[in-house]
Write an enzyme that holds these catalytic residues in place. Structure first.
Site, PDB file in Angstrom:
ATOM      1  N   ARG A  91       0.867  -1.185   0.000  1.00 21.81           N
ATOM      2  CA  ARG A  91       0.000   0.000   0.000  1.00 21.81           C
ATOM      3  C   ARG A  91       0.897   1.226   0.000  1.00 21.81           C
ATOM      4  O   ARG A  91       0.817   2.095   0.871  1.00 21.81           O
ATOM      5  CB  ARG A  91      -0.923  -0.012   1.220  1.00 21.81           C
ATOM      6  CG  ARG A  91      -2.048  -1.050   1.108  1.00 21.81           C
ATOM      7  CD  ARG A  91      -2.815  -1.154   2.393  1.00 21.81           C
ATOM      8  NE  ARG A  91      -3.971  -2.036   2.261  1.00 21.81           N
ATOM      9  CZ  ARG A  91      -4.499  -2.715   3.273  1.00 21.81           C
ATOM     10  NH1 ARG A  91      -3.976  -2.626   4.480  1.00 21.81           N
ATOM     11  NH2 ARG A  91      -5.552  -3.479   3.100  1.00 21.81           N
TER      12      ARG A  91
ATOM     13  N   ASP B 213      -1.711   2.198  11.287  1.00 19.01           N
ATOM     14  CA  ASP B 213      -1.887   1.508  10.011  1.00 19.01           C
ATOM     15  C   ASP B 213      -1.424   2.381   8.858  1.00 19.01           C
ATOM     16  O   ASP B 213      -1.437   3.619   8.939  1.00 19.01           O
ATOM     17  CB  ASP B 213      -3.354   1.135   9.805  1.00 19.01           C
ATOM     18  CG  ASP B 213      -3.695  -0.226  10.396  1.00 19.01           C
ATOM     19  OD1 ASP B 213      -2.766  -0.988  10.682  1.00 19.01           O
ATOM     20  OD2 ASP B 213      -4.889  -0.507  10.567  1.00 19.01           O
TER      21      ASP B 213
ATOM     22  N   ASP C 211      -2.917   2.460   5.829  1.00 13.64           N
ATOM     23  CA  ASP C 211      -3.996   2.842   4.921  1.00 13.64           C
ATOM     24  C   ASP C 211      -5.054   3.705   5.591  1.00 13.64           C
ATOM     25  O   ASP C 211      -6.177   3.816   5.096  1.00 13.64           O
ATOM     26  CB  ASP C 211      -4.653   1.595   4.331  1.00 13.64           C
ATOM     27  CG  ASP C 211      -5.209   0.647   5.395  1.00 13.64           C
ATOM     28  OD1 ASP C 211      -4.836   0.794   6.573  1.00 13.64           O
ATOM     29  OD2 ASP C 211      -6.004  -0.236   5.047  1.00 13.64           O
TER      30      ASP C 211
ATOM     31  N   ASP D 215      -3.704  -7.546  18.725  1.00 15.25           N
ATOM     32  CA  ASP D 215      -3.963  -6.373  19.550  1.00 15.25           C
ATOM     33  C   ASP D 215      -4.733  -6.746  20.815  1.00 15.25           C
ATOM     34  O   ASP D 215      -4.393  -6.309  21.920  1.00 15.25           O
ATOM     35  CB  ASP D 215      -4.705  -5.296  18.756  1.00 15.25           C
ATOM     36  CG  ASP D 215      -5.866  -5.834  17.919  1.00 15.25           C
ATOM     37  OD1 ASP D 215      -6.318  -6.971  18.162  1.00 15.25           O
ATOM     38  OD2 ASP D 215      -6.317  -5.112  17.014  1.00 15.25           O
TER      39      ASP D 215
END
Length: 648
Positions: free
Chosen positions: A198, A285, A287, A400
């Protein structure tokens, strides 16, 4: 947590591993140490518009009356205008600051020109407003105005915000800052971004960080763990953003170890290059649409926290930017249910709308205790790592939650801080029937084994119910995914030896054997004319579900179907509806195509038999396997294990 994973060949893994070794030396220049306090600590900025045009300015401030012009860091009011800061990003989460930090008051500072009124207002846990401080100005020019508010009546809930108002004159307010007394020493903070093919998204967020550097005083380093083949440094703009970020940026290429491996790399690097245990690592993250003020808000809260804790940011839905995903969440570990909204939490709530039951604006007034926080944005103090070790090598999914519950068991709670938000792709637009479901299931069972009573009778019933629903719905690939996940859990800790690389490859190969796991364009369904596919809607949820379930099972066993062919919308693909079809064309949750589910009696029987066998094994062997994972956890979460996985 959303995954950062895609298949990588063995040569690519080796190539990336060599790159990791050569690139990692650049991090030796970063040596984290505490900074001296500066008198006032910036807790959050008062902003009046977002980082992108797709974001409504009303999330930052609302023009209640008259005409006002809102810019990123300033607002100008015409005569007879009112601007309210009682918004998602405009509010200061006073309740959380009173409960968890040592700050006793907060100040709102602003540069003001013109005439008008500035008022600090507060709410309580029911959302009732009150005025805390007011300042009227007349014909001032660039005057620095300070209003103070005590943090003393918010324990169960409530927030602070800034309201602006004019009568006969104009008013411009800029450089709004919420500040608290600074501690003597400021924690160094490193942002770590996990990225996987990405490149453009990741580069955009690096530019957002570069643009906001003047305000990010507590940010010492940015680590990018690039696990892809389409790398960030291949982009034309990378050299420019690297120049702007200077020695703060540390770009690392490494083998694809999923989200767990990417995020853990930041912890690994900071731990190896710090003079103090009072450091923070902020996961983010690649994205997301980033609101850079998130970094200010999370780091300031951590710096004033009474004791070390995990501080998480909230997620807003990227496709629906006004929606808050959840105010705070927890997991029902023994029944494998993550993402449960805690009581009084907003959930998929339009922040610009009102609660349909109460008629009140959707504001999170009550203070909430979170069970865990997603790693789309989550700050972890180094003291936590020192005490409990590194994340489990789960590849991704549940890493997480497992880490937060492990931390809580050692006295480190998780706080999800309102107003600290980023936009991330909406979860409900991701289809459940994907290869990542393997990791979700396998890792959830491991987490339950480590941190729950691990009631195997209850867990077996949950898994068997899931399997029955999948088989009735002709999701044979998803059934095989569940079975494989349970089988691999029973293999014990050895299944985590390579960080999940082999498991990722194998589950994709397994799922490829099942046609309904493939997505098609609705006009290109193999063997079925597009005009023959009509929507057949579902009946309401059965009132006597057990009786209907038994009936559907009997009909499936006998090969009887009410409908030969039909299309089913994604939100109506319930087991009681799909199980009436011989062939069902089901819309994918992404709304980008359809899945073709066909009744296959032989496969149904084969998978049912395998599923019952492995769930029976789980009931008999689960406690022994649980002990194996508990014994292995210190080694699995050790620095040495991650060093081996990183091939360093």
């Amino acid at each position: 947590m959303p995954g950062k994973a895609a298949p990588a060949t063995a040569p690519e893994q080796a190539k990336n591993g060599k790159a990791a070794a050569s690139k990692a030396t650049s991090t030796e220049k970063a040596l984290f140490s505490e900074h001296a306090g500066t008198g006032r600590l910036l807790a959050q900025r008062g902003l009046f518009s977002g980082p992108s045009e797709v974001v409504s300015k009303d999330l930052y401030s609302e023009v209640v009356e008259g005409v006002a012009t809102r810019e990123r860091e300033s607002v100008s009011l015409e005569p007879s205008a009112r601007v309210c800061g009682n918004t998602y990003f405009g509010r200061f989460p006073a309740s959380y600051w009173q409960r968890w930090t040592t700050a006793k008051s907060v100040s709102v500072e602003a540069d003001v020109t013109g005439s008008g009124q500035l008022a600090v207002r507060a709410s309580d846990m029911e959302g009732e407003p009150r005025t805390v401080a007011v300042r009227n100005v007349t014909d001032v020019k660039d005057e620095h105005v300070v209003l103070a508010a005590p943090l003393d009546k918010f324990l169960d809930g409530g927030a602070l915000w800034l309201d602006l108002e004019t009568e006969g004159g104009q008013l411009t307010v800029s450089n709004v800052r919420w500040t608290v007394d600074s501690p003597e020493r400021i924690r160094p903070t490193a942002v770590t971004i996990c990225t996987m093919n990405r490149a453009d998204d990741c580069l955009s967020n690096l530019y957002a960080l570069a643009d906001s550097l003047p305000a990010l005083d507590t940010l010492d380093a940015i680590y990018v763990a690039d696990q892809g083949t389409d790398t960030v440094d291949s982009r034309e703009g990378f050299a420019e953003v690297a120049r702007r970020l200077g020695d703060k940026l540390h770009y690392i290429k490494q083998p694809n170890l999923g989200g767990a491996g990417g995020f853990t790399r930041g912890l690994y690097e900071v731990a190896g290059n710090t003079e103090t245990e009072h450091a923070n690592v902020l996961f983010m993250d690649d994205d997301v649409l980033l609101e850079p003020d998130l970094i200010i808000r999370l780091t300031a809260f951590s710096n004033r926290a009474a004791s070390p804790m995990i501080v998480g940011g909230q997620m807003l839905n990227l496709l629906h930017p006004n929606q808050l995903h959840v105010g705070a969440e927890y997991a029902r570990l023994n029944t494998l249910e993550p993402g449960q909204p805690v009581p009084h939490s907003l959930s998929t709530a339009d922040l610009l709308d009102v609660d349909p039951e109460t008629g009140r604006p959707n504001r999170q007034e009550r203070r909430l205790d979170a069970g865990y926080n997603g790693w789309w944005s989550c700050l972890i103090p180094y003291e936590v790592v020192k005490a409990i070790g590194y994340p489990m090598p789960f590849f991704f999914q549940w890493d997480d939650a497992e880490y937060s519950y492990r931390a809580r068991a050692h006295g480190f709670p998780t706080v999800t801080l309102p107003g600290a938000g980023v936009w991330h792709a909406d979860f409900h637009w991701k289809d459940w029937d994907e290869w990542h479901r393997y990791f979700n299931l396998r890792n959830s069972i491991i987490t339950a084994a480590l941190h729950s009573p691990f009631d195997l009778n209850l867990l077996s019933r949950v898994l068997l119910a899931q399997l029955v629903r999948y088989l009735l719905g002709m999701q044979y690939g998803l059934s095989a995914t569940l079975i494989t996940a349970v089988e691999d859990f029973l293999k014990g800790p050895e299944v985590l030896h390579d960080g999940g690389v082999a498991a990722m490859k194998r589950i994709r190969e397994i799922r490829a054997q099942y046609p309904e796991t493939k997505r098609y364009a609705p006009t290109e369904v193999p063997g079925i004319a597009s005009n023959d596919i009509g929507i057949i809607n579902t009946a309401p949820r059965p009132s006597m579900q057990r009786l209907v379930l038994l009936k559907r099972i009997i009909y499936r066993l006998l090969g009887k179907h009410r409908f030969e062919l039909g299309a089913i919308p994604s939100d109506e693909a319930h087991w009681w509806h799909v199980s009436q079809f011989e062939t069902a064309i089901v819309t994918d949750a992404s709304q980008e195509g359809v899945r073709v589910r066909r009744y296959d009696r032989q496969r149904m029987f084969e998978l049912a038999k395998r599923g019952v066998q492995v769930i029976s094994r789980l009931r008999k062997e689960g406690k022994l396997v649980q002990e194996e994972y508990k014994r292995a956890m210190p080694q699995l979460t050790s620095r040495e294990n991650w060093k081996r996985l990183y091939q360093l």
